[in-house]
Motif scaffolding. Structure first.
Motif, PDB file in Angstrom:
ATOM      1  N   ALA A  65       0.847  -1.291   0.078  1.00 22.07           N
ATOM      2  CA  ALA A  65      -0.065  -0.132   0.177  1.00 22.07           C
ATOM      3  C   ALA A  65       0.864   1.310   0.036  1.00 22.07           C
ATOM      4  CB  ALA A  65      -1.032   0.091   1.122  1.00 22.07           C
ATOM      5  N   ALA A  66       2.044   1.176   0.575  1.00 18.02           N
ATOM      6  CA  ALA A  66       3.057   2.307   0.367  1.00 18.02           C
ATOM      7  C   ALA A  66       3.183   2.992  -0.783  1.00 18.02           C
ATOM      8  CB  ALA A  66       4.224   1.804   1.111  1.00 18.02           C
ATOM      9  N   THR A  67       3.363   4.106  -0.907  1.00 19.15           N
ATOM     10  CA  THR A  67       3.799   4.775  -2.262  1.00 19.15           C
ATOM     11  C   THR A  67       5.256   4.638  -2.878  1.00 19.15           C
ATOM     12  OG1 THR A  67       4.088   6.804  -1.252  1.00 19.15           O
ATOM     13  CG2 THR A  67       1.871   6.562  -2.209  1.00 19.15           C
ATOM     14  N   GLU A  68       6.049   4.426  -1.557  1.00 16.91           N
ATOM     15  CA  GLU A  68       7.377   4.253  -1.717  1.00 16.91           C
ATOM     16  C   GLU A  68       7.729   2.984  -2.504  1.00 16.91           C
ATOM     17  OE1 GLU A  68       6.434   4.568   1.494  1.00 16.91           O
ATOM     18  OE2 GLU A  68       6.232   6.659   1.464  1.00 16.91           O
ATOM     19  N   GLU A  69       8.657   3.183  -3.408  1.00 14.22           N
ATOM     20  CA  GLU A  69       9.366   1.905  -3.932  1.00 14.22           C
ATOM     21  C   GLU A  69      10.823   2.046  -3.707  1.00 14.22           C
ATOM     22  OE1 GLU A  69       8.202   0.989  -8.060  1.00 14.22           O
ATOM     23  OE2 GLU A  69       5.923   1.364  -7.567  1.00 14.22           O
ATOM     24  N   LYS A  92       8.724  -3.411  -3.250  1.00 17.53           N
ATOM     25  CA  LYS A  92       8.101  -2.708  -2.034  1.00 17.53           C
ATOM     26  C   LYS A  92       8.718  -3.375  -0.654  1.00 17.53           C
ATOM     27  CE  LYS A  92       4.673  -0.312  -4.000  1.00 17.53           C
ATOM     28  NZ  LYS A  92       4.401   0.744  -3.697  1.00 17.53           N
TER      29      LYS A  92
END
Length: 161
Positions: free
Chosen positions: A58-62, A124
């Protein structure tokens, strides 16, 4: 990717098949987990890992991380205390109840993975308390490695009761 996980889970289920809940709730020695406690720990871990995977996806960071040496988990000469929230209880748990929890946690994991894009699994991340940041693909593989470690512990416990 889940093939190893399923094979190990089948071996775990076979190891306790046909044994009574009373037998499986016995500890092999003071300070050791009973077979049911091993199973409950696996359930608690599966639940925590699935929640972590959901959070990572669900996090936007990659980001990309190097492969971690989590295969070291199989070395039963290495010991790390489980965090308090992953330590099984001392209560009597019928085998059917703990098996149902394990089945539900595996089903939840499969649902989360099926609803995600596999192409994201290597980008992720969320942290492992010992190995540091691991990507979702590593976490999925780690589940089987972790359960394989505890399969050995389960067999030791069964031999000791």
């Amino acid at each position: 990717m889940m093939n190893h996980n399923e094979e190990i889970r089948d071996q775990i289920c076979a190891a306790v098949s046909g044994l009574s809940s009373e037998t499986l709730n016995r500890k092999p020695a003071e300070g050791k987990w009973s077979p049911v406690q091993v199973l409950e720990h696996l359930y608690l871990m599966a639940k925590a890992i699935t929640a972590g995977i959901m959070q990572a996806l669900a996090a936007t960071e990659e980001a990309v991380t190097e492969p971690k040496p989590y295969q070291l988990t199989l070395d039963r000469n290495r010991f790390i205390d489980a965090p308090p929230h992953l330590v099984p209880s001392e209560e009597f748990i019928p085998l059917g109840d703990v098996r149902a929890r394990l089945d539900q946690s595996r089903s939840d994991l499969k649902t989360v993975l099926a609803q995600s894009e596999e192409s994201l699994w290597n980008r992720k991340l969320y942290p492992h308390p010992v190995f540091g940041p691991m990507d979702v693909a590593q976490w999925v593989d780690f589940i089987g490695i972790h359960e394989e470690r505890h399969l050995a512990q389960l067999k030791e416990a069964l031999d000791g009761i």
